[in-house]
Design an enzyme around this catalytic site. Structure first.
Site, PDB file in Angstrom:
ATOM      1  N   MET A  48      42.934  43.932  41.013  1.00  8.77           N
ATOM      2  CA  MET A  48      44.085  44.736  41.410  1.00  8.77           C
ATOM      3  C   MET A  48      43.954  45.374  42.783  1.00  8.77           C
ATOM      4  O   MET A  48      44.917  45.914  43.293  1.00  8.77           O
ATOM      5  CB  MET A  48      44.356  45.815  40.367  1.00  8.77           C
ATOM      6  CG  MET A  48      43.190  46.727  40.094  1.00  8.77           C
ATOM      7  SD  MET A  48      43.240  48.419  40.705  1.00  8.77           S
ATOM      8  CE  MET A  48      44.826  49.009  40.409  1.00  8.77           C
ATOM      9  N   TYR A  49      42.810  45.309  43.427  1.00 10.24           N
ATOM     10  CA  TYR A  49      42.651  45.909  44.756  1.00 10.24           C
ATOM     11  C   TYR A  49      43.530  45.143  45.747  1.00 10.24           C
ATOM     12  O   TYR A  49      43.298  43.977  46.024  1.00 10.24           O
ATOM     13  CB  TYR A  49      41.201  45.883  45.232  1.00 10.24           C
ATOM     14  CG  TYR A  49      40.227  46.736  44.464  1.00 10.24           C
ATOM     15  CD1 TYR A  49      40.637  47.626  43.473  1.00 10.24           C
ATOM     16  CD2 TYR A  49      38.876  46.658  44.727  1.00 10.24           C
ATOM     17  CE1 TYR A  49      39.725  48.408  42.783  1.00 10.24           C
ATOM     18  CE2 TYR A  49      37.958  47.444  44.049  1.00 10.24           C
ATOM     19  CZ  TYR A  49      38.387  48.313  43.073  1.00 10.24           C
ATOM     20  OH  TYR A  49      37.478  49.080  42.398  1.00 10.24           O
ATOM     21  N   SER A  50      44.524  45.837  46.256  1.00 10.80           N
ATOM     22  CA  SER A  50      45.533  45.221  47.133  1.00 10.80           C
ATOM     23  C   SER A  50      46.089  43.943  46.513  1.00 10.80           C
ATOM     24  O   SER A  50      46.374  42.966  47.195  1.00 10.80           O
ATOM     25  CB  SER A  50      44.991  44.962  48.539  1.00 10.80           C
ATOM     26  OG  SER A  50      44.992  46.146  49.280  1.00 10.80           O
ATOM     27  N   TYR A  51      46.228  43.975  45.188  1.00 14.63           N
ATOM     28  CA  TYR A  51      46.785  42.857  44.414  1.00 14.63           C
ATOM     29  C   TYR A  51      46.110  41.531  44.736  1.00 14.63           C
ATOM     30  O   TYR A  51      46.757  40.515  44.943  1.00 14.63           O
ATOM     31  CB  TYR A  51      48.299  42.787  44.584  1.00 14.63           C
ATOM     32  CG  TYR A  51      48.972  43.989  43.974  1.00 14.63           C
ATOM     33  CD1 TYR A  51      49.088  44.124  42.603  1.00 14.63           C
ATOM     34  CD2 TYR A  51      49.444  45.017  44.774  1.00 14.63           C
ATOM     35  CE1 TYR A  51      49.669  45.244  42.033  1.00 14.63           C
ATOM     36  CE2 TYR A  51      50.024  46.144  44.220  1.00 14.63           C
ATOM     37  CZ  TYR A  51      50.140  46.251  42.848  1.00 14.63           C
ATOM     38  OH  TYR A  51      50.706  47.363  42.292  1.00 14.63           O
ATOM     39  N   GLY A  52      44.786  41.566  44.781  1.00 16.73           N
ATOM     40  CA  GLY A  52      44.004  40.346  44.965  1.00 16.73           C
ATOM     41  C   GLY A  52      43.522  40.114  46.378  1.00 16.73           C
ATOM     42  O   GLY A  52      42.628  39.300  46.602  1.00 16.73           O
TER      43      GLY A  52
END
Length: 116
Positions: A48-52
């Protein structure tokens, strides 16, 4: 495993994560190179960090040194708006691992864990 682990929450540039940091590929690669050269051999990231985007940066940065690096990633938080885009169901976790492997450009994850 090194005593220190490099976290990657600050990598990627999705607007929701910008207040936490927004390192692009070049800056992320420099940070990872500095950490590896200093003896850090484990990198922690999440789907989920910056949506991948953080996983993509990590994958690109360690591409030629993958055997020298331990990669940890995690899942459970939402990665989309669908009913199966969050949680700890087998379906979601399997999809999360498969997507993480693609973004990281690797065939294995050294440590996989669930967000609390």
């Amino acid at each position: 495993m090194s005593e220190l682990v490099l976290g990657t929450l600050n990598m990627g540039n999705h607007e929701k994560f910008a207040p936490l940091g927004s390192l692009d590929l070049d800056a992320g690669r420099r940070l990872i190179d500095i950490a590896l050269d200093a003896g850090v051999n484990m990198i922690d990231t999440a789907d989920m960090y910056s949506y991948g985007a953080a996983e993509e940066i990590v994958g690109a940065a360690v591409k030629n040194r993958r055997d020298d690096v331990l990669i940890a990633t995690k899942a459970r938080f939402p990665t989309g708006d669908g009913a199966n885009d969050a949680g700890s169901s087998r379906y979601h976790l399997t999809r999360s691992v498969e997507a993480s492997l693609r973004r990281l450009g690797t065939d294995h994850i050294d440590l996989f864990y669930l967000h609390q």
